[in-house]
Design an enzyme around this catalytic site. Structure first.
Site, PDB file in Angstrom:
ATOM      1  CD  GLU A   1      -3.122  -1.094   2.110  1.00 19.97           C
ATOM      2  OE1 GLU A   1      -2.894  -0.576   3.221  1.00 19.97           O
ATOM      3  OE2 GLU A   1      -4.232  -1.576   1.813  1.00 19.97           O
TER       4      GLU A   1
ATOM      5  CD  GLU B   1      -3.933  -5.751   1.991  1.00 20.99           C
ATOM      6  OE1 GLU B   1      -4.779  -5.131   2.683  1.00 20.99           O
ATOM      7  OE2 GLU B   1      -2.713  -5.662   2.162  1.00 20.99           O
TER       8      GLU B   1
END
Ligand code: CA
Length: 502
Positions: free
Chosen positions: A190, A288
């Site tokens: 991320e 995810e």
């Protein structure tokens, strides 16, 4: 007519049974399988579509005493349970050094390289590839945090590049030597705000280039993923795809997280991924996602999505149920499959096994407190909660203050006892579709009751005297492994002996 059909079917059965008396349940039919959950089939553009799962915390859970069970209630290696249910890829996060000066783990699974080696080998033993998720940090890296490892804290950019390069090559080599089947590597996790303590664009680009070069040097056949988040910020996501191209960063897969309570619509998800696919020819994926099967909490540490938090909004459009959890997974896979040009590579579910280490469900007052305190000791000792108190040494303002258990136990595919949920079937049922069966499991002759006559019919079928219809095979496949064998007949016989009134 009937007789000739019987002879014909007996011949077919004979051919099937020569290979060890196994009847494939869904052979010779395109009809959806019968199941406890309904799943609409996906016509995958990519035949090897990744149906993956991140279970990084699993070793710490097992160390704390958690055991996982298949649907028959038998304790089994969770990697086998996942593979049997159609999961074909495992993702694992790696922190450089998630321990304080005294060797106490920060928690979150204490996911160092040693844990990843165990996870990678067990995944490979069950036919699953590994996505290596380097955080290039000693603890959680996400949009709010991208802190460099302790050992890199005082380094210049050049020194950090050297450290990142050798760390990447050495870790991948150790993983491979441990038996992992490495298919893909993420350069950071991320990385929307930065990576490894670098927040300025030129520094960030330099580190990403270095990481990619390290993976290529390790093995040119391994895919390289760049993982961002907040796809609802469409403009920012497109900017990242441009940024990677403008800086000549060598990668294969443009990835994002997708949590429906925060990350916009699935239509928008498909659109932002299609931008990287169309403009730069990149593969795309969701690295995810997750969704609750219940709003209840089972470990005493409040959940990210609960009856008080994040449980509404336009994109939380599935039930909080076993069926709803499967629906979300199917919908996200479908949104990735819809990426233009067949560039949707797959989807990973995040932490589908992070269940409680001790169940507080139904407990109140002092009983609740006793169990919660027992869980707390396990989180501290084994690092099986999201963070331990020891994380204060590295992240004093967040983890060091709010440490505790699992915030996603209600988003796992296993209940509080470790028992697999039927929602797990979505990982294989997307290939065939499934409809909810209203027939009784074990009712092989479909007469509405389960008794010795069903066992007799199964035994006759296994001995080639009878042919079962696809619907009868579904009812006869008592262990749900996709085929009818003597094991199913034995299990049914035992069940009837124990519960004759069933
Ligand atoms: Ca919880």
């Amino acid at each position: 007519m009937k007789n000739s059909l019987k002879i014909q079917t007996a011949l077919i059965l004979s051919a099937l049974l020569t290979a060890g008396a196994v009847m494939p349940v869904s052979a010779a039919t395109d009809a959806p399988v019968r199941d406890r959950i309904a799943v609409e089939k996906i016509a995958f553009q990519n035949p090897d579509f990744i149906r993956g799962m991140d279970i990084s915390s699993v070793i710490s859970l097992e160390n704390a005493g958690v055991r996982f069970k298949n649907e028959a209630g038998q304790t089994e290696d969770i990697f086998k349970i996942l593979a049997d249910n159609g999961v074909n890829y495992i993702r694992v996060r790696i922190w450089n050094d998630p321990y304080d000066a005294n060797g106490n783990g920060y928690g979150g699974g204490n996911n160092d390289l040693e844990k990843a080696k165990q996870i990678g080998r067990r995944a490979a033993d069950n036919g699953m590839k590994l996505l290596v998720d380097f955080h290039y940090s000693d603890f959680w890296a996400d949009p709010a945090k991208q802190k460099e490892p302790k050992a890199w804290a005082d380094m210049s950019l050049t020194q950090k590049q050297e450290a990142l390069y050798s760390y990447t090559v050495n870790s991948l080599t150790e993983l491979k030597d441990a038996g992992a089947a490495i298919g893909m590597v993420q350069i950071g996790n991320e990385i929307t705000s930065g990576v490894a303590g670098a927040f300025q664009n030129t520094d960030r680009a330099a580190l990403l280039q270095t990481g990619a070069a390290a993976v290529r040097a390790f093995d040119k056949s391994v895919g390289i993923a760049m993982h961002f988040t907040n796809p609802e910020n469409t403009g920012a996501m497109k900017w990242f795809a441009d940024f990677l191209a403008q800086n000549n960063i060598d990668y294969d897969v443009f990835a994002t997280s997708y949590y429906p309570c925060w990350h916009g619509s699935l239509t928008n998800l498909t659109e932002v991924l299609s931008y990287a696919a169309d403009k730069y020819g990149k593969y795309t994926m969701v690295a995810e996602t997750s969704y609750p099967y219940t709003l209840d909490d089972t470990d005493g540490h409040s959940n990210t999505i609960s009856q008080w938090n994040n449980n509404s909004g336009d994109n939380m459009c599935w039930d909080f149920s076993v069926q709803g959890q499967a629906d979300e997974v199917r919908a996200v896979m479908n949104a990735v499959n819809d990426v233009s040009g067949g560039k949707g590579l797959g989807m990973f579910y995040w932490e589908g096994a992070w269940i409680t280490v001790g169940d507080v469900t139904g407990k109140s007052g002092s009983a609740w407190t006793r169990q919660y305190n027992a869980n707390k000791m396990l989180w501290e000792q084994y690092g099986c909660g999201w963070a331990s108190s020891y994380s204060a040494a590295y992240d004093p303002d967040d983890a060091g203050r709010y440490y505790g258990g699992s915030a996603v136990d209600n988003q796992a595919f296993f209940d509080a006892t470790g028992q697999a949920l039927a929602s797990l079937h979505v990982f294989k049922n997307v290939l065939t579709g499934s409809v909810v069966s209203d027939a009784l499991q074990g009712d092989v002759n479909l007469d509405g009751t389960v008794n010795i006559r069903d066992v007799t019919l199964m035994q006759r079928a296994l001995a080639q005297y009878e042919m079962l219809s696809p619907e009868q095979c579904m009812a006869a496949d008592t262990n749900g492994d996709g085929s009818v064998t003597v094991e199913d007949a034995t299990a049914l016989q035992r069940r009837i002996a124990e519960f004759p009134a069933d």
